[in-house]
Design a protein around this motif. Structure first.
Motif, short mmCIF file in Angstrom:
data_model
loop_
_atom_site.label_atom_id
_atom_site.label_comp_id
_atom_site.label_asym_id
_atom_site.label_seq_id
_atom_site.Cartn_x
_atom_site.Cartn_y
_atom_site.Cartn_z
N ALA A 1 0.84 -1.21 0.00
CA ALA A 1 0.00 0.00 0.00
C ALA A 1 0.87 1.25 0.00
N GLY A 2 1.91 1.27 0.82
CA GLY A 2 2.79 2.43 0.87
C GLY A 2 3.50 2.66 -0.44
N ALA A 3 4.02 1.59 -1.05
CA ALA A 3 4.71 1.72 -2.33
C ALA A 3 3.74 2.18 -3.42
N GLY A 4 2.56 1.61 -3.43
CA GLY A 4 1.57 2.01 -4.44
C GLY A 4 1.14 3.45 -4.29
N LEU A 5 0.97 3.89 -3.06
CA LEU A 5 0.58 5.28 -2.81
C LEU A 5 1.69 6.23 -3.25
N ALA A 6 2.94 5.85 -2.98
CA ALA A 6 4.07 6.69 -3.40
C ALA A 6 4.14 6.77 -4.92
N VAL A 7 3.96 5.65 -5.61
CA VAL A 7 3.99 5.64 -7.07
C VAL A 7 2.87 6.51 -7.63
N ALA A 8 1.67 6.34 -7.10
CA ALA A 8 0.52 7.11 -7.60
C ALA A 8 0.73 8.61 -7.39
N THR A 9 1.27 8.97 -6.24
CA THR A 9 1.49 10.39 -5.94
C THR A 9 2.56 10.96 -6.85
N GLU A 10 3.65 10.21 -7.05
CA GLU A 10 4.72 10.67 -7.92
C GLU A 10 4.23 10.80 -9.37
N GLN A 11 3.44 9.85 -9.82
CA GLN A 11 2.89 9.91 -11.19
C GLN A 11 1.95 11.11 -11.35
N LEU A 12 1.20 11.41 -10.32
CA LEU A 12 0.31 12.57 -10.37
C LEU A 12 1.13 13.85 -10.59
N GLY A 13 2.21 13.99 -9.84
CA GLY A 13 3.07 15.16 -10.02
C GLY A 13 3.71 15.20 -11.39
N ALA A 14 4.09 14.04 -11.92
CA ALA A 14 4.72 13.98 -13.24
C ALA A 14 3.73 14.31 -14.35
#
Length: 153
Positions: free
Chosen positions: A128-141
């Motif tokens: 969950a933590g890794a997925g949330l980090a990926v989703a947040t980073e992709q949103l910024g990108a």
């Protein structure tokens, strides 16, 4: 490839994030935050000695509150990003800070849930933590790109 790996588990996502961290964006701090905190969710030798807890150390209302806060901050970020002239727009920066505060709150909940968690739940917390980090980073990108609405949705 700009898409995260589809394999299940925190480690492939964590490696993917590490490779993407060089590409800074308004929400890149999510990848750095996850890199700092993921060690707290790793298995330890003492976990074998502890019995899993029968009761969650975090009330379900707090989990729901963190999830709702993250969802709302992402929705607001998407709305502001759609109207922003550039990534340096002050309103977008403020909305990005709100997303990062909500992201940090969600990670804190995951770490709190780790206490007394069985091995299976600890793995789910890492995922969950890794997925949330990926989703947040992709949103910024996605800021300024045509696929921004898909990233927010």
């Amino acid at each position: 490839d700009s898409r995260p790996p589809r394999r299940r588990g925190a480690e492939p996502l964590t490696r993917w994030l590490a490779g993407r961290m060089a590409q800074e964006n308004i929400l890149s701090a999510a990848a750095r935050g996850w890199a700092e905190i993921r060690g707290e969710l790793q298995d330890r030798a003492s976990d074998l000695e502890e019995a899993p807890a029968d009761v969650s150390p975090v009330p379900h209302e707090e989990v729901r509150k963190a999830a709702k806060g993250y969802h709302q901050s992402v929705a607001k970020f998407g709305a502001v990003a759609g109207a922003a002239a550039s990534a340096e727009d002050p309103a977008l920066q403020a909305a990005g800070e709100e997303v990062m505060q909500a992201f940090t709150a969600a990670l804190s909940i995951l770490v709190s849930l780790r206490r007394g968690a069985c091995a299976c739940l600890r793995e789910e917390l890492r995922d969950a933590g890794a997925g949330l980090a990926v989703a947040t980073e992709q949103l910024g990108a996605a800021v300024g790109r045509a696929d921004m609405p898909i990233s927010v949705g």
